[in-house]
Design a protein around this motif. Structure first.
Motif, PDB file in Angstrom:
ATOM      1  N   GLN A   4       0.810  -1.213  -0.056  1.00  0.00           N
ATOM      2  CA  GLN A   4       0.113   0.031  -0.060  1.00  0.00           C
ATOM      3  C   GLN A   4       0.829   1.305  -0.031  1.00  0.00           C
ATOM      4  O   GLN A   4       1.837   1.294   0.662  1.00  0.00           O
ATOM      5  N   PRO A   5       0.576   2.319  -0.693  1.00  0.00           N
ATOM      6  CA  PRO A   5       1.228   3.575  -0.725  1.00  0.00           C
ATOM      7  C   PRO A   5       1.181   4.119   0.678  1.00  0.00           C
ATOM      8  O   PRO A   5       0.245   4.005   1.549  1.00  0.00           O
ATOM      9  N   SER A   6       2.096   4.888   0.873  1.00  0.00           N
ATOM     10  CA  SER A   6       2.103   5.602   2.461  1.00  0.00           C
ATOM     11  C   SER A   6       0.849   6.756   2.408  1.00  0.00           C
ATOM     12  O   SER A   6       0.822   7.340   1.508  1.00  0.00           O
ATOM     13  N   ALA A   7       0.232   6.557   3.557  1.00  0.00           N
ATOM     14  CA  ALA A   7      -0.692   7.748   3.734  1.00  0.00           C
ATOM     15  C   ALA A   7      -0.005   9.005   4.020  1.00  0.00           C
ATOM     16  O   ALA A   7      -0.684  10.181   4.057  1.00  0.00           O
ATOM     17  N   ARG A   8       1.172   9.387   4.290  1.00  0.00           N
ATOM     18  CA  ARG A   8       1.711  10.428   4.698  1.00  0.00           C
ATOM     19  C   ARG A   8       2.085  11.185   3.445  1.00  0.00           C
ATOM     20  O   ARG A   8       2.994  10.261   2.606  1.00  0.00           O
ATOM     21  N   PRO A   9       1.890  12.491   3.180  1.00  0.00           N
ATOM     22  CA  PRO A   9       2.546  13.103   2.060  1.00  0.00           C
ATOM     23  C   PRO A   9       3.928  13.135   2.269  1.00  0.00           C
ATOM     24  O   PRO A   9       4.444  13.371   3.442  1.00  0.00           O
ATOM     25  N   VAL A  10       4.853  13.294   1.200  1.00  0.00           N
ATOM     26  CA  VAL A  10       6.215  13.463   1.518  1.00  0.00           C
ATOM     27  C   VAL A  10       6.483  14.994   1.440  1.00  0.00           C
ATOM     28  O   VAL A  10       6.332  15.640   0.565  1.00  0.00           O
ATOM     29  N   LEU A  11       7.167  15.398   2.560  1.00  0.00           N
ATOM     30  CA  LEU A  11       7.439  16.937   2.783  1.00  0.00           C
ATOM     31  C   LEU A  11       9.063  16.501   2.796  1.00  0.00           C
ATOM     32  O   LEU A  11       9.425  15.728   3.545  1.00  0.00           O
ATOM     33  N   SER A  12       9.662  17.657   2.420  1.00  0.00           N
ATOM     34  CA  SER A  12      11.107  17.576   2.402  1.00  0.00           C
ATOM     35  C   SER A  12      11.440  17.861   3.867  1.00  0.00           C
ATOM     36  O   SER A  12      10.528  18.886   4.531  1.00  0.00           O
ATOM     37  N   PRO A  13      12.502  17.627   4.393  1.00  0.00           N
ATOM     38  CA  PRO A  13      13.001  17.881   5.731  1.00  0.00           C
ATOM     39  C   PRO A  13      12.851  19.513   6.077  1.00  0.00           C
ATOM     40  O   PRO A  13      12.350  19.790   7.213  1.00  0.00           O
ATOM     41  N   VAL A  14      13.300  20.418   5.089  1.00  0.00           N
ATOM     42  CA  VAL A  14      13.124  21.838   5.329  1.00  0.00           C
ATOM     43  C   VAL A  14      11.695  22.211   5.514  1.00  0.00           C
ATOM     44  O   VAL A  14      11.447  22.883   6.487  1.00  0.00           O
ATOM     45  N   ALA A  15      10.645  21.600   4.641  1.00  0.00           N
ATOM     46  CA  ALA A  15       9.522  22.003   4.676  1.00  0.00           C
ATOM     47  C   ALA A  15       8.991  21.425   6.157  1.00  0.00           C
ATOM     48  O   ALA A  15       8.079  22.215   6.655  1.00  0.00           O
ATOM     49  N   HIS A  16       9.197  20.196   6.344  1.00  0.00           N
ATOM     50  CA  HIS A  16       8.791  19.647   7.597  1.00  0.00           C
ATOM     51  C   HIS A  16       8.937  20.655   8.827  1.00  0.00           C
ATOM     52  O   HIS A  16       8.232  20.936   9.618  1.00  0.00           O
ATOM     53  N   ARG A  17      10.586  20.976   9.019  1.00  0.00           N
ATOM     54  CA  ARG A  17      10.960  21.849   9.995  1.00  0.00           C
ATOM     55  C   ARG A  17      10.110  23.063   9.880  1.00  0.00           C
ATOM     56  O   ARG A  17       9.970  23.504  11.141  1.00  0.00           O
ATOM     57  N   ALA A  18      10.100  23.896   8.883  1.00  0.00           N
ATOM     58  CA  ALA A  18       9.140  25.085   8.745  1.00  0.00           C
ATOM     59  C   ALA A  18       7.995  24.846   9.230  1.00  0.00           C
ATOM     60  O   ALA A  18       7.523  25.921   9.888  1.00  0.00           O
ATOM     61  N   LEU A  19       7.197  23.942   8.826  1.00  0.00           N
ATOM     62  CA  LEU A  19       5.792  23.807   9.254  1.00  0.00           C
ATOM     63  C   LEU A  19       5.768  23.632  10.867  1.00  0.00           C
ATOM     64  O   LEU A  19       4.876  24.268  11.311  1.00  0.00           O
ATOM     65  N   TRP A  20       6.766  22.892  11.304  1.00  0.00           N
ATOM     66  CA  TRP A  20       6.714  22.874  12.785  1.00  0.00           C
ATOM     67  C   TRP A  20       7.006  24.413  13.470  1.00  0.00           C
ATOM     68  O   TRP A  20       6.343  24.538  14.502  1.00  0.00           O
ATOM     69  N   VAL A  21       7.873  24.997  12.898  1.00  0.00           N
ATOM     70  CA  VAL A  21       8.143  26.276  13.501  1.00  0.00           C
ATOM     71  C   VAL A  21       6.931  27.105  13.349  1.00  0.00           C
ATOM     72  O   VAL A  21       6.674  27.780  14.364  1.00  0.00           O
ATOM     73  N   LEU A  22       6.197  26.998  12.018  1.00  0.00           N
ATOM     74  CA  LEU A  22       5.018  27.632  11.954  1.00  0.00           C
ATOM     75  C   LEU A  22       3.774  27.345  13.185  1.00  0.00           C
ATOM     76  O   LEU A  22       3.155  28.206  13.649  1.00  0.00           O
ATOM     77  N   GLN A  23       3.843  26.116  13.189  1.00  0.00           N
ATOM     78  CA  GLN A  23       2.836  25.362  14.251  1.00  0.00           C
ATOM     79  C   GLN A  23       3.187  25.733  15.799  1.00  0.00           C
ATOM     80  O   GLN A  23       2.064  26.197  16.387  1.00  0.00           O
ATOM     81  N   ILE A  24       4.519  25.710  16.021  1.00  0.00           N
ATOM     82  CA  ILE A  24       4.637  26.213  17.364  1.00  0.00           C
ATOM     83  C   ILE A  24       4.489  27.804  17.572  1.00  0.00           C
ATOM     84  O   ILE A  24       3.821  28.262  18.666  1.00  0.00           O
ATOM     85  N   LEU A  25       5.039  28.853  16.625  1.00  0.00           N
ATOM     86  CA  LEU A  25       4.706  30.168  16.703  1.00  0.00           C
ATOM     87  C   LEU A  25       3.136  30.579  16.732  1.00  0.00           C
ATOM     88  O   LEU A  25       2.832  31.312  17.685  1.00  0.00           O
ATOM     89  N   LEU A  26       2.501  29.957  15.882  1.00  0.00           N
ATOM     90  CA  LEU A  26       1.141  30.055  15.858  1.00  0.00           C
ATOM     91  C   LEU A  26       0.517  29.427  17.008  1.00  0.00           C
ATOM     92  O   LEU A  26      -0.517  30.160  17.717  1.00  0.00           O
ATOM     93  N   GLY A  27       0.979  28.288  17.423  1.00  0.00           N
ATOM     94  CA  GLY A  27       0.449  27.899  18.934  1.00  0.00           C
ATOM     95  C   GLY A  27       0.565  28.840  19.932  1.00  0.00           C
ATOM     96  O   GLY A  27      -0.293  29.036  20.771  1.00  0.00           O
ATOM     97  N   LEU A  28       1.818  29.306  20.165  1.00  0.00           N
ATOM     98  CA  LEU A  28       2.092  30.107  20.970  1.00  0.00           C
ATOM     99  C   LEU A  28       1.176  31.156  21.057  1.00  0.00           C
ATOM    100  O   LEU A  28       1.000  31.784  22.143  1.00  0.00           O
ATOM    101  N   PHE A  29       1.210  31.855  19.901  1.00  0.00           N
ATOM    102  CA  PHE A  29       0.173  33.016  19.809  1.00  0.00           C
ATOM    103  C   PHE A  29      -1.222  32.935  20.412  1.00  0.00           C
ATOM    104  O   PHE A  29      -1.643  33.740  20.917  1.00  0.00           O
TER     105      PHE A  29
END
Length: 132
Positions: A4-29
């Motif tokens: 079966q194909p992976s259920a997770r979309p493939v994000l580059s490591p840079v995109a994955h980290r950038a998304l986490w940074v955005l999540q944390i900053l927006l979450g803290l806001f």
């Protein structure tokens, strides 16, 4: 080996980290700049909800939703659902700002926050399907 194909979309490591940074900053806001002032009765928050006319109970409900969404953004499992919830909350905030409070440019705040949350929801869409 799974065929079966992976259920997770493939994000580059840079995109994955950038998304986490955005999540944390927006979450803290959402936790510290939006929810906490509603709970401790910041005069501006009290005034806004008086102008809305629904009562101060709504301030606590919105604060609780923002708190839950902000915390959810900072978790792996709930980032997608939290982002979707915050998008919906920001749609309501934008409509309230535009039509009830006649906020003019203040409408941009929930629009920008909603768009940032939508980007997170899209980036973490696998958590919407799998719950992981």
């Amino acid at each position: 080996m799974s065929t079966q194909p992976s259920a997770r979309p493939v994000l580059s490591p840079v995109a994955h980290r950038a998304l986490w940074v955005l999540q944390i900053l927006l979450g803290l806001f959402f936790v510290f700049a939006s929810a906490v002032p509603k709970f401790y009765g910041d005069p501006y928050a009290v005034l806004i909800f008086e102008e809305i006319g629904a009562g101060q109970w709504l301030r606590y409900v919105v604060g609780a939703l923002e708190l839950a969404g902000g915390i959810g953004l900072m978790t792996r499992r709930f980032a997608g659902p939290a982002a979707v919830g915050l998008v919906l909350l920001m749609v309501g905030a934008g409509l309230t700002q535009a039509f009830v409070l006649h906020g003019g440019l203040l409408v941009l705040t929930p629009v920008v926050l909603g768009l940032l949350a939508a980007a997170i929801a899209y980036g973490r869409r696998e958590t919407l399907r799998t719950g992981r």
